[in-house]
Design an enzyme around this catalytic site. Structure first.
Site, PDB file in Angstrom:
ATOM      1  CG  ASP B 119      -1.997  -0.925   1.195  1.00 55.18           C
ATOM      2  OD1 ASP B 119      -2.603  -1.206  -0.120  1.00 55.18           O
ATOM      3  OD2 ASP B 119      -2.704  -1.090   1.969  1.00 55.18           O
ATOM      4  CE1 TYR B 226      -7.718   2.555   2.111  1.00 62.33           C
ATOM      5  CE2 TYR B 226      -6.740   4.919   1.871  1.00 62.33           C
ATOM      6  CZ  TYR B 226      -7.275   3.612   2.482  1.00 62.33           C
ATOM      7  OH  TYR B 226      -7.125   3.717   4.002  1.00 62.33           O
TER       8      TYR B 226
END
Lengths: 229, 229, 229, 229
Positions: B119, B226
């Protein structure tokens, strides 16, 4: 809409932070209202410190936003697969809590080494298989839900209310958001003790079935006698 | 001069302490004002408990003190190499945080074992080579910057915004001081989980490229989905 | 009835939480009033955050509830075996504290590796054998007490005031509930350092008898000279 | 008598607790007043929570109590050996801090693996030999001091201001009680990172002499340039 549930889901998300399972915007909790079929979930990428109950997002079981100023958690499709597949589940949680994620990164199930485990999880906590490249490049978060369901197989999901998604992290669930968070906390503690057990004693064996049955059933069986029930 | 930036750099330094990455006077954060080419950095050896925003030191890119009652951090020349080499970097941080420093002491890169890593870091977090005796006895802190640049090679430094300096500790960076600290916190958490993964499962393999791509790009790619962007 | 003892047992249970040995409703402390032969113990499954002194349960040595709105801890029969067998014990505690439970899950005794151990435990802290299937399916909690007594053998239980119940967790005891909790805290710290010692140095040997004697006896022997006695 | 020093030694002892190096009554700090040759030290077995500055005990270098209602720490003779042998030492501390004690239990020195270590300790932190049975049964605490002195040999004790006493725990020292505590805190952090380094990488080698020199001397050498000096 669903103001009480938003408050409850907000509190369950904040509990993740209080229990030390998440940092920054990591992790998310949802809960479903089975009457309306609507799910309340944490918004994507919003800080715990500034988040408010009204920031929770309401989605339907197809993932359409029904209410909310924010986009829902990117993991929403995983939650929805769980709610659609298992009607006895009311809350779902995802974290990157450090000990459970260690097993995810190692690609390993968490064996039942003791009664702490057996009090909550009726057997090993399984680790999923790798997602295929097609699953990853396709509807990734939905496929994550599908591989969880595939791994649970024909078991009752409430008997082992957590799973390790390989190379990713844990999901846990329960009858509502609070019990999902409770299970996520116990999961991480159980994972911590399993890690320590395995690094201390390379030849350790899981607990025997008799003891597993005894502890799980004294809390959860028809003749449960733990607690004030 | 640069009062707002001093306040911001002060807060970023205090955040290091709040997040548990430093004890005593360890660690330092800087941020550059690209318009003036001036860098604001923590003073050397001053306690976090008594430090104030006005104690921050202003230096130019050659390391000359432009303003400040104190001497700047001894690591200032390392920071300056970063700012001069990479124009897309706005903040730099150095700590001796325990898990990242463990990899530094072991002389090891941090493999990408899971999505927590992916991430934020688009691949393994590299460990530099040993400095030579000449580099150590020469302009040591500047040479530390040079070996970081050598290790990054022709990559974009923001794709893997941290590095392990062998036998020393981590440096992290970002668009400003706050994001550099954020990356330093995530780095230590990722290092912690990598340590635990490697000690739990000796044969563990890094995450496959497909999953690395998916997670990094869903947060940082052109089609990132996201968060609330 | 026994209001002062209830207050004291309540405080000893709360101390378990303050010292980080328990989460949620885990763990329990009891203390016996030897004059009346009555035991005060934590209720089963009640949260530490809402528990009050008056919630403590009074039972006799046969396990009959003498006073209390709640059911006593499910582990009560284990406590009672201890009180009936050892007249010099006044308090008993059970936890799933993480380091001691690691040894329980690994099925291992805690060797005396240093003076921290020897200051409180006069030798290795033993791990019980497996319970048989018959013992598990019979009066399980009472049999847990019996296997503790079997493991202690003909030793004075106050010389090594703790034990590891295999695949389960630790029990500790003392002259009253407070000292039982104190011993449970020291036990977990000793277990932590034993784990770290064993994973750091695979060939480590226990401390020699001379040093074990010296440290234990300077605190607990007839000529003890530690503290203000 | 020596009221300011008592206050200072009291605060140094409390700092041990604030930094998490001790639990209960474990650990002790002393400081010497070189003009009078009197040492102020923590009383034996008194709780940190109730301890007051006036509870500190004043002893002379032969261990006679000069002032104080309490008995001094049982480890007093070890402290006194240090003060008598090394005139450049002003404060001594003993703890059972968990990481340094792990090395004590493992009977191992702490190798210098990185610059965090080198910033404070100019080489490996040595572990003493076993005390003989005669030393243990004789003047044990004094012999502990003697074996520390034997291990330091002809080095300046301030170059490596800490030691690991085998099967026991660490002692640290400095120019006064505060700096002794500071060194004890850094020692435990350095021990923690050494443990993690050694369990992560079995083949790890200590830092090379050039880097050790550079870091130690940039803080402590004649041409030191760290901090505001």
């Amino acid at each position: 809409m669903l103001e009480k549930l938003k408050e409850k889901v907000y509190e369950a998300n904040m509990e993740l932070q209080r229990k030390g399972l998440v940092i920054y915007t990591w992790g998310n909790v949802s809960e479903i209202d089975r009457e309306t079929g609507l799910v309340v979930i944490k918004p994507s990428g919003v800080d715990y410190d500034t988040m408010k109950p009204e920031d929770m997002v309401v989605v339907d079981l197809e993932g359409n936003i029904v209410e909310g100023e924010y986009k829902p958690s990117t993991d929403t499709p995983t939650h929805l697969v769980m709610y659609k597949t298992y009607l006895n589940i009311g809350g779902v949680v995802h974290t990157h809590s450090e000990w459970a994620t260690t097993f995810a990164q190692g690609g390993m199930s968490i064996p039942a080494f003791g009664t702490t485990h057996a009090d909550y999880f009726y057997g090993d906590i399984p680790c999923t298989r790798d997602l295929t490249d097609e699953e990853i490049s396709g509807e990734y978060e939905k496929e994550t839900g599908n591989v969880i369901v595939e791994t649970i197989g024909d078991k009752d999901p409430l008997e082992i209310p957590a799973i390790i998604v390989k190379n990713h992290g844990p999901f846990a669930w329960g009858k509502d958001g609070n019990s999902a968070v409770y299970n996520a906390v116990v999961l991480d503690k159980v994972a911590e003790m399993a890690y320590k057990t395995m690094t201390l004693n390379k030849d350790v064996k899981p607990v025997k079935q008799y003891l597993l049955d005894k502890h799980y059933l004294r809390k959860h069986g028809a003749n449960a006698y733990y607690g004030q029930k």
